[in-house]
Design an enzyme around this catalytic site. Structure first.
Site, short mmCIF file in Angstrom:
data_model
loop_
_atom_site.label_atom_id
_atom_site.label_comp_id
_atom_site.label_asym_id
_atom_site.label_seq_id
_atom_site.Cartn_x
_atom_site.Cartn_y
_atom_site.Cartn_z
N ARG B 70 0.81 -1.22 0.00
CA ARG B 70 0.00 0.00 0.00
C ARG B 70 0.85 1.27 0.00
O ARG B 70 0.37 2.33 -0.39
CB ARG B 70 -1.02 -0.02 1.16
CG ARG B 70 -2.12 -1.07 0.91
CD ARG B 70 -3.20 -1.05 1.98
NE ARG B 70 -2.74 -1.54 3.26
CZ ARG B 70 -3.02 -2.74 3.76
NH1 ARG B 70 -3.76 -3.60 3.07
NH2 ARG B 70 -2.55 -3.10 4.93
N GLU B 107 3.28 -10.62 14.69
CA GLU B 107 2.67 -11.15 15.91
C GLU B 107 3.12 -12.61 16.11
O GLU B 107 3.49 -13.01 17.20
CB GLU B 107 1.15 -11.06 15.79
CG GLU B 107 0.43 -11.31 17.10
CD GLU B 107 -1.07 -11.21 16.93
OE1 GLU B 107 -1.77 -11.36 17.94
OE2 GLU B 107 -1.53 -10.98 15.79
#
Lengths: 193, 183
Positions: B70, B107
């Site tokens: 992005r 994560e």
């Protein structure tokens, strides 16, 4: 069609663009002469030429949607969309777009992949342009055309910076849609090493 | 931030309303900041780019580095407007030729960001662009890549910040400029 055949013969910008693209032999595997557009992006003049040529072509074609194929289509699509006042719609790898999506499978040399579009991004019958950096087999662009049409758009044209010469012969169409290419693949210059 | 300590630019509210928040994507508990709806509004998208260009055009930025994917949507338009080169920072194995890489934590597990070594050098003043800063892990990796080739990172720029994740603190004192916060 190639830009040189469509009103841009002798345009010095095409050589600047072509010279700015680097060829990497045998990437990602043996036998492939990879057309690396990142060197074009390091040359602000050459990069601007690419965008200017596309914008000049499309600004009066009543295009309301520019679709860019992930990821290198994201580099060329948005500047064109911004300049012609169109929206930008990313065509993405699976699982990246939230909300309601439709997906289209396409063939790779070994196996297949999928592209997705957000259904809410497209209004019925709007006129769309599809952008990617390069067209080789046309598989990705064909899948992109399918996605836009299934979502209700009218695909006006597909546009790429680089295209292999097979698209020069004959009609130069993909699924009946015109294809516009700025330059042919650059040649690998061993003497430049 | 774009609206701190000064009258907020009127374009900011228009941009914020165009960002769609999608709950539980890509997994439960995450409020996903979807910028694709911003891209559907040509005026709001143009305002976004204009705000960055107005800030950076006189800062002698020679390279805009955009983080895949992005960051590729916002970075090139900024680079073109300010006359800088655009350098894509990519997922592994996408860039041909000679690259350096930087690992960063996810994560679960880790990932890698890669850059062409010859794209940037010690004379360059760099801007790093992504759509959003959360924990700051990716931006921190991006800054490391640029620093390792000797470039000066002038600032990081994102459309959205999630301030509760304190990503700003991972930028080793480098300034961060964002247009909207999501709390």
């Amino acid at each position: 069609m190639f830009a040189v055949e469509n009103g841009l013969q002798g345009d010095p910008r095409l050589k600047v663009i072509s010279d700015a693209i680097r060829v990497i032999p045998h990437f990602p595997k043996t036998g492939i002469m990879f057309q690396d557009i990142t060197t074009l992006l390091l040359d602000p003049v050459a990069f601007k030429h690419v965008i200017d040529i596309f914008v000049d072509r499309y600004k009066h074609m009543h295009i309301s949607l520019v679709a860019g194929v992930e990821a290198r289509g994201f580099i060329f699509g948005p500047p064109i969309a911004l300049a012609i006042g169109a929206k930008f719609v990313p065509l993405r790898k699976p699982g990246k777009l939230p909300g309601r999506v439709i997906s289209e499978e396409y063939e790779l040399e070994y196996g297949s992949d999928r592209l997705e579009i957000s259904v809410e991004a497209v209004k019925y019958d709007e006129r769309a342009l599809i952008i990617d950096d390069l067209v080789a087999t046309g598989g990705t662009l064909s899948a992109s055309i399918n996605l836009l049409e299934r979502a209700g758009a009218e695909v006006v044209e597909c546009a790429c910076v680089v295209g292999v010469p097979k698209f020069k012969e004959g009609q130069c169409k993909l699924k009946g849609k015109p294809l516009y290419v700025l330059v042919e693949p650059s040649q690998f210059d061993e003497l430049a090493l | 931030m774009a609206d701190e300590n000064e009258v907020k630019d009127p374009r900011i509210d228009g941009i914020k309303t165009k960002i769609r928040v999608v709950p539980d994507f890509p997994k439960k508990g995450i409020m996903f900041q979807d910028i694709t709806t911003l891209l559907l509004d040509p005026k709001a998208f143009k305002d976004t780019i204009d705000l960055f260009v107005e800030r950076y055009r006189d800062m002698n930025i020679s390279v805009v580095a955009g983080i895949e994917a992005r960051g590729f949507i916002f970075g090139p338009s900024i680079a073109l407007a300010i006359g800088a080169k655009f350098v894509p920072l990519r997922k592994p194995k996408k860039l041909p030729g000679e690259i350096i890489f930087e690992e960063y934590e996810l994560e679960y597990g880790s990932d890698r960001l890669e850059m062409h070594v010859e794209a940037v050098d010690s004379g360059d003043r760099a801007l790093v662009v992504d759509d959003l800063i959360a924990t700051g892990g990716t931006l921190s990796a991006a800054m490391n890549l640029l620093r390792r080739v000797g470039a000066e990172v002038v600032e990081c720029a994102c459309v959205i910040e999630l301030p509760e994740l304190k990503g700003r603190e991972r930028l080793e004192g480098k300034p961060l400029y964002v247009l909207v916060e999501y709390r």
